[in-house]
Design a protein around this motif. Structure first.
Motif, PDB file in Angstrom:
ATOM      1  N   SER A  11       2.689   4.554  11.241  1.00 28.44           N
ATOM      2  CA  SER A  11       3.662   4.799  10.162  1.00 28.44           C
ATOM      3  C   SER A  11       3.061   4.417   8.816  1.00 28.44           C
ATOM      4  O   SER A  11       2.133   3.610   8.729  1.00 28.44           O
ATOM      5  N   GLN A  40       4.432   7.667   0.263  1.00 28.44           N
ATOM      6  CA  GLN A  40       5.116   8.731   0.996  1.00 28.44           C
ATOM      7  C   GLN A  40       4.828  10.051   0.293  1.00 28.44           C
ATOM      8  O   GLN A  40       5.138  10.224  -0.893  1.00 28.44           O
ATOM      9  N   TYR A  70       4.133   2.983   5.001  1.00 31.66           N
ATOM     10  CA  TYR A  70       5.221   2.190   4.428  1.00 31.66           C
ATOM     11  C   TYR A  70       5.252   2.211   2.900  1.00 31.66           C
ATOM     12  O   TYR A  70       6.321   2.301   2.304  1.00 31.66           O
TER      13      TYR A  70
END
Length: 558
Positions: free
Chosen positions: A79, A84, A81
């Motif tokens: 992922s 984006q 964090y």
């Protein structure tokens, strides 16, 4: 697909254990379509992590990220964090905002990659060639994670080893729940709240932090530099320079209806009070030393005090004593259950070591007190100070109530047989001991505590230093003004065995008595050049041993 433009260099080098480590460099990895950015960033992150040395260390562009071992405790490697789709994410923005404002916590933003993160963020997207740089985005992610943990660790337990004043990474000293607190900050998207939870809970820290932030705001637009007093002359130009300095710190009041000399003297008194100097309105040695502090150095001194608070234990004993060297005083505290806070039960001036004979920082317990002690002169004082006096005047020993003890521990009665001329540092087969009494250098009471430094706290036959602020005059031991009050406090829980009247009687007759305490009193000797008193007034003291300066050099000179 990972597109490589340029050369990725893998360097081999040795690190402490002589094992190999791999360093990765940030390069140009262009991604044209925004929908492909996250995928490429994850691929680059995987490359970074695969280049790590085991699970303990990651090196990027010569930066050693020691917090890498904690990444997996909070962050999912699959992922993203802090960015984006080619932009900084709200979480990343929150973290970066805290880092940029590190000074509000008394911390130093470059320690948390502030400059690197800012540079990386500016290179997320190349507007000329119209592409996103996946390598910059991945590096931002990794540096942010390291900064996230490092900032939390420093807030919790500081940046230094308290014993050596060397910067070090000490995860084993952190609160056991620090990871869970940081994890909640990520999960709830409340990073600042998580950091605030990691700070010390002591009122002294909270009061100082509040005063520090107020100081930053109040002096936001004020500027002052240090004043050099080398080769000064009392000219109009120099006096104007001094006035401007005192005006910048809010000490010089132009509206006073006084002549210029009286205004200046009053301003100097105001300034001296801030540093707990004798407010005589004169430019003495120590006032000059305080005036030599620039605005930035003054702020940094406060930051060092916040740093020292982070070294403190999470909880103090129910009763304890603190000697603070820069303020040269002792405070005895006791937990007050009804109000659930520590209450000051005794405050006393002390005399501590000279800069060349520094009182050591320590943690111990006062285990006993000796009423009417002998003073067994330390070897260094014996050959440096007393022996030259005796060689100059053999009656010196009698005048100052000293005995001479031979190698068998016996008192030498015939001093005339001793060949003083042959005695020196290498040849001193005797030692000196001062007899008990009011003229003894230890006074009438000595408080013993175990330490490797061979220092103790005691009364003194030289009371004059208690009348001045400059109480850095001993050979390293702590001279206590209110020795009687401390003695009474120490037996308070044992008055059935030793009533106060009995204690008073011990002090009235010149006879040595040792009192072992029922409950030893924890004693801390500390070094705080800035503090906040009971009315939340900010107080500053001279960095008499230059310990703050040593720490500042470690932090800011890099």
């Amino acid at each position: 697909m990972r597109i490589i433009v340029g050369i990725l260099t893998i360097l081999l080098f040795f690190f402490q254990s002589c094992k190999e480590e791999k360093k990765v460099e940030i390069i140009k990895i262009p991604v044209k379509k925004v929908q492909n950015v996250n995928k490429e960033v994850l691929e680059e992150l995987a490359h970074y992590y695969n280049s790590a040395f085991g699970d303990t260390l990651l090196i990027i562009n010569n930066d050693s990220l020691y917090t890498y071992r904690f990444f997996g405790r909070i962050f999912n490697p699959d992922s993203i964090y802090f960015t984006q789709n080619g932009r900084i994410s709200p979480l990343g923005d929150s973290l970066f905002s805290v880092i940029k404002n590190s000074r509000m916590y008394g911390l130093f933003a470059p320690d948390y990659h502030a400059l690197t993160l800012d540079s990386l963020q500016k290179n997320f997207y190349d507007s000329t060639e119209k592409y996103y740089n996946a390598s910059c985005l991945a590096a931002f992610e990794v540096y942010s994670k390291d900064a996230f943990f490092k900032f939390g660790a420093h807030l919790n337990k500081g940046r230094f080893n308290p014993d050596t004043l060397l910067k070090e990474w000490r995860p084993q000293k952190l609160d056991t729940n620090w990871i869970s607190i940081l994890k909640s900050g990520i999960q709830n998207k409340k990073i600042k709240q998580a950091y605030d939870s990691l700070e010390p809970k002591h009122l002294g820290y909270k009061f100082l932090q509040k005063a520090f932030r107020n100081y930053l705001m109040e002096n936001k637009d004020a500027e002052w530099d240090s004043i050099s007093f080398v080769g000064i002359q009392d000219t109009v130009e120099w006096r104007n320079k001094l006035i401007e300095r005192l005006r910048a710190t809010g000490d010089y009041n132009d509206s006073l209806k006084l002549n210029d000399s009286l205004k200046l003297a009053k301003a100097l008194k105001s300034f001296q009070k801030k540093f707990n100097l004798d407010p005589d309105g004169k430019l003495g040695k120590y006032t000059k030393q305080a005036l030599n502090l620039s605005k930035e150095t003054t702020i940094r001194q406060m930051e060092m005090a916040l740093e020292r608070w982070r070294w403190e234990p999470a909880k103090y004993p129910e009763k304890y004593a603190v000697v603070n060297i820069p303020s040269a005083d002792l405070h005895v505290w006791e937990w007050y259950k009804k109000k659930k806070l520590d209450t000051l039960v005794l405050k006393s001036k002390v005399v501590v070591g000279k800069p060349e004979n520094q009182t050591p920082l320590l943690k111990s317990k006062i285990s006993n007190m000796l009423i009417y002690p002998y003073w067994n002169v330390p070897f260094s004082i014996a050959w440096k100070e007393i022996l030259p006096m005796v060689k100059n005047d053999t009656n010196y020993l009698h005048k100052h109530n000293f005995e001479v003890i031979n190698h068998r521990g016996e008192v030498v009665t015939n001093l005339g047989k001793l060949n003083w001329k042959k005695y020196n540092k290498e040849n001193l087969p005797i030692r000196f001991r001062q007899r008990i009494g009011n003229e003894n250098s230890l006074g009438v009471c000595k408080f013993n505590f175990h330490s490797k430094y061979d220092v103790y706290m005691h009364d003194t036959n030289s009371k004059r230093y208690f009348k001045t602020f400059y109480r850095y005059q001993s050979h390293g031991c702590i001279r206590l003004e209110k020795y009687m009050e401390l003695a009474r406090f120490l037996i308070r829980d044992d008055t059935l065995r030793i009533p106060y009247d009995t204690l008073n009687a011990y002090f009235e007759r010149e006879q040595q008595v040792k009192i072992n305490l029922k409950k030893p009193l924890p004693l801390y000797v500390k070094y705080f050049t800035v503090g906040v008193d009971s009315i939340q007034q900010l107080n500053m003291f001279l960095d008499i041993y230059k310990k703050d300066l040593q720490m500042m050099k470690m932090i800011y000179n890099n």
